[in-house]
Design a protein around this motif. Structure first.
Motif, mmCIF file in Angstrom:
data_model
loop_
_atom_site.group_PDB
_atom_site.id
_atom_site.type_symbol
_atom_site.label_atom_id
_atom_site.label_comp_id
_atom_site.label_asym_id
_atom_site.label_seq_id
_atom_site.Cartn_x
_atom_site.Cartn_y
_atom_site.Cartn_z
ATOM 1 N N ALA A 273 0.855 -1.199 0.000
ATOM 2 C CA ALA A 273 0.000 0.000 0.000
ATOM 3 C C ALA A 273 0.890 1.249 0.000
ATOM 4 O O ALA A 273 0.693 2.175 -0.798
ATOM 5 C CB ALA A 273 -0.919 -0.010 1.215
ATOM 6 N N TYR A 274 1.896 1.257 0.878
ATOM 7 C CA TYR A 274 2.820 2.402 0.903
ATOM 8 C C TYR A 274 3.573 2.483 -0.431
ATOM 9 O O TYR A 274 3.766 3.560 -0.997
ATOM 10 C CB TYR A 274 3.835 2.253 2.049
ATOM 11 N N GLY A 275 3.986 1.310 -0.918
ATOM 12 C CA GLY A 275 4.710 1.254 -2.199
ATOM 13 C C GLY A 275 3.879 1.869 -3.322
ATOM 14 O O GLY A 275 4.399 2.546 -4.207
ATOM 15 N N MET A 276 2.555 1.654 -3.268
ATOM 16 C CA MET A 276 1.699 2.188 -4.341
ATOM 17 C C MET A 276 1.635 3.716 -4.285
ATOM 18 O O MET A 276 1.493 4.368 -5.318
ATOM 19 C CB MET A 276 0.290 1.581 -4.253
ATOM 20 N N ILE A 277 1.742 4.274 -3.069
ATOM 21 C CA ILE A 277 1.753 5.753 -3.000
ATOM 22 C C ILE A 277 3.064 6.270 -3.613
ATOM 23 O O ILE A 277 3.053 7.148 -4.485
ATOM 24 C CB ILE A 277 1.593 6.258 -1.547
ATOM 25 N N TYR A 278 4.192 5.695 -3.184
ATOM 26 C CA TYR A 278 5.485 6.139 -3.745
ATOM 27 C C TYR A 278 5.493 5.971 -5.275
ATOM 28 O O TYR A 278 5.931 6.843 -6.010
ATOM 29 C CB TYR A 278 6.646 5.315 -3.167
ATOM 30 N N GLU A 279 5.024 4.811 -5.713
ATOM 31 C CA GLU A 279 5.118 4.529 -7.155
ATOM 32 C C GLU A 279 4.083 5.322 -7.960
ATOM 33 O O GLU A 279 4.282 5.571 -9.145
ATOM 34 C CB GLU A 279 5.033 3.010 -7.394
ATOM 35 N N SER A 280 2.994 5.732 -7.324
ATOM 36 C CA SER A 280 2.043 6.613 -8.022
ATOM 37 C C SER A 280 2.684 7.979 -8.202
ATOM 38 O O SER A 280 2.498 8.648 -9.218
ATOM 39 C CB SER A 280 0.748 6.784 -7.215
ATOM 40 N N TRP A 281 3.442 8.382 -7.202
ATOM 41 C CA TRP A 281 4.137 9.671 -7.299
ATOM 42 C C TRP A 281 5.150 9.619 -8.456
ATOM 43 O O TRP A 281 5.212 10.531 -9.277
ATOM 44 C CB TRP A 281 4.828 9.970 -5.965
ATOM 45 N N ILE A 282 5.889 8.504 -8.529
ATOM 46 C CA ILE A 282 6.833 8.336 -9.651
ATOM 47 C C ILE A 282 6.042 8.293 -10.962
ATOM 48 O O ILE A 282 6.450 8.887 -11.968
ATOM 49 C CB ILE A 282 7.685 7.051 -9.461
ATOM 50 N N SER A 283 4.889 7.607 -10.945
ATOM 51 C CA SER A 283 4.045 7.525 -12.149
ATOM 52 C C SER A 283 3.630 8.927 -12.597
ATOM 53 O O SER A 283 3.571 9.227 -13.789
ATOM 54 C CB SER A 283 2.775 6.725 -11.874
ATOM 55 N N HIS A 284 3.325 9.766 -11.616
ATOM 56 C CA HIS A 284 2.939 11.146 -11.954
ATOM 57 C C HIS A 284 4.127 11.872 -12.606
ATOM 58 O O HIS A 284 3.974 12.566 -13.609
ATOM 59 C CB HIS A 284 2.476 11.872 -10.693
ATOM 60 N N LYS A 285 5.310 11.647 -12.053
ATOM 61 C CA LYS A 285 6.489 12.365 -12.552
ATOM 62 C C LYS A 285 6.905 11.928 -13.950
ATOM 63 O O LYS A 285 7.335 12.745 -14.754
ATOM 64 C CB LYS A 285 7.687 12.152 -11.594
ATOM 65 N N ILE A 297 -5.462 8.573 -5.109
ATOM 66 C CA ILE A 297 -4.825 7.331 -4.629
ATOM 67 C C ILE A 297 -4.257 7.547 -3.226
ATOM 68 O O ILE A 297 -4.466 6.745 -2.316
ATOM 69 C CB ILE A 297 -3.714 6.889 -5.616
ATOM 70 N N GLN A 298 -3.565 8.652 -3.067
ATOM 71 C CA GLN A 298 -2.953 8.940 -1.767
ATOM 72 C C GLN A 298 -4.035 9.060 -0.689
ATOM 73 O O GLN A 298 -3.907 8.507 0.402
ATOM 74 C CB GLN A 298 -2.142 10.231 -1.880
ATOM 75 N N TYR A 299 -5.131 9.718 -1.041
ATOM 76 C CA TYR A 299 -6.234 9.906 -0.079
ATOM 77 C C TYR A 299 -6.870 8.549 0.269
ATOM 78 O O TYR A 299 -7.082 8.222 1.426
ATOM 79 C CB TYR A 299 -7.285 10.862 -0.669
ATOM 80 N N SER A 300 -7.144 7.760 -0.773
ATOM 81 C CA SER A 300 -7.803 6.479 -0.554
ATOM 82 C C SER A 300 -6.931 5.570 0.317
ATOM 83 O O SER A 300 -7.403 5.003 1.310
ATOM 84 C CB SER A 300 -8.081 5.806 -1.907
ATOM 85 N N LYS A 358 14.618 8.114 -4.978
ATOM 86 C CA LYS A 358 15.023 8.766 -3.729
ATOM 87 C C LYS A 358 14.068 9.907 -3.389
ATOM 88 O O LYS A 358 13.585 10.022 -2.256
ATOM 89 C CB LYS A 358 16.453 9.299 -3.896
ATOM 90 N N GLU A 359 13.759 10.697 -4.409
ATOM 91 C CA GLU A 359 12.861 11.831 -4.194
ATOM 92 C C GLU A 359 11.500 11.338 -3.665
ATOM 93 O O GLU A 359 10.953 11.896 -2.723
ATOM 94 C CB GLU A 359 12.673 12.529 -5.540
ATOM 95 N N SER A 360 10.989 10.264 -4.279
ATOM 96 C CA SER A 360 9.672 9.780 -3.847
ATOM 97 C C SER A 360 9.743 9.303 -2.392
ATOM 98 O O SER A 360 8.870 9.597 -1.588
ATOM 99 C CB SER A 360 9.175 8.659 -4.766
ATOM 100 N N LEU A 361 10.807 8.573 -2.048
ATOM 101 C CA LEU A 361 10.904 8.025 -0.691
ATOM 102 C C LEU A 361 11.066 9.122 0.364
ATOM 103 O O LEU A 361 10.606 8.985 1.493
ATOM 104 C CB LEU A 361 12.080 7.040 -0.603
ATOM 105 N N LEU A 362 11.726 10.193 -0.028
ATOM 106 C CA LEU A 362 11.945 11.253 0.960
ATOM 107 C C LEU A 362 10.797 12.254 1.003
ATOM 108 O O LEU A 362 10.540 12.869 2.026
ATOM 109 C CB LEU A 362 13.273 11.984 0.678
ATOM 110 N N LYS A 363 10.087 12.394 -0.125
ATOM 111 C CA LYS A 363 9.086 13.474 -0.173
ATOM 112 C C LYS A 363 7.647 13.054 0.085
ATOM 113 O O LYS A 363 6.857 13.857 0.569
ATOM 114 C CB LYS A 363 9.148 14.154 -1.552
ATOM 115 N N CYS A 364 7.283 11.812 -0.283
ATOM 116 C CA CYS A 364 5.864 11.439 -0.179
ATOM 117 C C CYS A 364 5.448 11.406 1.285
ATOM 118 O O CYS A 364 6.085 10.733 2.095
ATOM 119 C CB CYS A 364 5.608 10.062 -0.791
ATOM 120 N N GLU A 365 4.393 12.069 1.594
ATOM 121 C CA GLU A 365 3.887 12.095 2.977
ATOM 122 C C GLU A 365 2.546 11.386 3.052
ATOM 123 O O GLU A 365 1.678 11.610 2.211
ATOM 124 C CB GLU A 365 3.735 13.544 3.446
ATOM 125 N N PHE A 366 2.387 10.533 4.015
ATOM 126 C CA PHE A 366 1.080 9.890 4.222
ATOM 127 C C PHE A 366 1.028 9.286 5.613
ATOM 128 O O PHE A 366 2.068 9.183 6.265
ATOM 129 C CB PHE A 366 0.801 8.812 3.161
#
Ligand SMILES: NC(=O)c1ccc[n+]([C@@H]2O[C@H](COP(=O)([O-])OP(=O)(O)OC[C@H]3O[C@@H](n4cnc5c(N)ncnc54)[C@H](O)[C@@H]3O)[C@@H](O)[C@H]2O)c1
Ligand SMILES: [Zn+2]
Length: 366
Positions: A273-285, A297-300, A358-366
């Motif tokens: 679940a956490y991985g999907m938030i990080y990887e959605s962020w990468i997907s966005h980028k 996705i992050q909200y859900s 690295k950016e996703s792991l350090l920046k994504c907040e949830f």
């Protein structure tokens, strides 16, 4: 074995037990030649339910192992093989796996190697086992802290789904399974994503609200994908969405010897679940996932899952990266991801630079 020719036969609830009874009779199994793999907990909570429907199994041999991911290693498999040998199992013996993903992975793997392969049946008893681990022919065990490093493809004779088992499953295990269901919606079926999110409040209130309908729909999505690409040459890779980072988190938090932060084990589903938030962020980028989809996705996921309890340092990120480098999906030294383009659509073989991970792991907040 030609995986394309043989399809998994999936049955639900009462009908499933009828089919199992008929199967055991039609195949002319000797009761003592049927081996039932359980862990301490499924032996107590699940095996009696099965026995009440399938009396034939009351003289079968029980192989009981300790519960937990720690047992998912080659040494456990050797012990099981020795047990099978001791009780004169032959190529005509049958293994019935009764348990979560750990049991179906171990039991399927043993069935694939013992005497070069014997038949097996999966009766998954966790939500994650039902909607994910027991479907798709993959079996295997961990090599130290490297997940599923040793394994095979082996098809169960039958897959028996009974949602009654979920009544004794803990809340945390239920939400662990929900991650894979959410994933199925995100990668392949937007309607299912909407459908499961509609039930969120009910699901969070009561385990029972994981209806048969939700389970069936989720199973069918995974089954549709794996039957098109059983050996993960292409399409099947989309099922890895959330898993490149998810698996790394799971392995990292499992291994206490690499302490840089306070480590608390994270369940597979929660890591995903956490991985999907990080990887959605990468997907966005880099994959065109619209910002509104990322936010949805992050909200859900944040409303299904507890807030993460860790804060990663740059050193942690480097160590996570080293784990990702072992990922079986990688090609030519690049870390390969499956990324979504929008909710319900996924691409695979996406190369992602270290800087972005690295950016996703350090920046994504949830
Ligand atoms: N082969 C695949 O394609 C695949 C896919 C996804 C996950 N997996 C693997 O699955 C494993 C995780 O599976 P899991 O989450 O089911 O873990 P698990 O098998 O460890 O089960 C979780 C816990 O629930 C207990 N349990 C099982 N059924 C119960 C019930 N009905 N009532 C009460 N307690 C019950 C178990 O004893 C265990 O303590 C991981 O090893 C993962 O790598 C494999
Ligand atoms: Zn998974």
């Amino acid at each position: 074995m030609n995986l394309c020719k043989k399809k998994t036969k999936i049955y639900f609830n009462d009908e499933a037990y009828c089919i199992l009874n008929n199967y055991l009779v039609n195949q002319e199994y000797d009761q003592k030649n049927v081996f039932i793999l359980v862990d301490d907990i499924t032996y107590k909570h699940c095996f009696p339910i099965i026995l009440s429907h399938v009396k034939f199994l009351n003289k079968s041999r029980i192989i009981k192992i300790r519960t937990g991911e720690k047992e998912k290693n080659i040494y456990t498999c050797i012990k099981i093989c020795k047990f099978l040998e001791k009780f004169k199992a032959t190529r005509k013996s049958l293994i019935i796996n009764v348990g979560g993903g750990v049991i179906t992975d171990i039991g399927g793997f043993v069935a694939s190697i013992f005497k070069r392969g014997i038949p097996f049946i999966n009766i998954p008893t966790t939500l994650l086992g039902m909607v994910d681990a027991s479907i798709g022919y993959k079996t295997g065990v961990n090599l130290d802290s490297i997940k599923n490093e040793i394994g095979t493809f082996h098809i169960p004779e039958l897959l028996i789904i009974d949602s009654l088992f979920l009544n004794t499953l803990s809340r945390i295990e239920i939400i662990s399974g929900i991650a894979e269901m959410l994933k199925h919606g995100l990668i392949a079926d937007k309607n299912f994503w909407i459908y499961i999110n509609k039930f969120k409040v009910k699901i969070m209130e009561k385990n029972k609200e994981i209806s048969d309908e939700l389970i069936k729909k989720s199973i069918f999505i995974k089954n549709r994908i794996v039957t098109q690409d059983p050996k993960e040459k292409g399409l099947r890779k989309i099922l890895n969405f959330g898993h490149t980072i998810g698996h790394a988190l799971e392995s990292y938090f499992m291994n206490k010897n690499t302490n840089t932060i306070k480590k608390e084990k994270i369940l597979h589903g929660i890591a995903v679940a956490y991985g999907m938030i990080y990887e959605s962020w990468i997907s966005h980028k880099i994959n065109g996932l619209p910002m509104v989809d990322y936010k949805e996705i992050q909200y859900s996921i944040s409303s299904f899952y507890p807030k993460k309890k860790y804060v990663l340092s740059s050193l942690d990120v480097e160590k996570l990266f080293m784990i990702m480098e072992h990922d079986k999906k990688n090609e030519k030294n690049n870390i390969i991801f499956s990324l979504i383009n929008r909710i319900g659509e996924c691409s695979y073989n996406c190369e992602v630079p270290f800087s972005l991970i690295k950016e996703s792991l350090l920046k994504c907040e949830f």
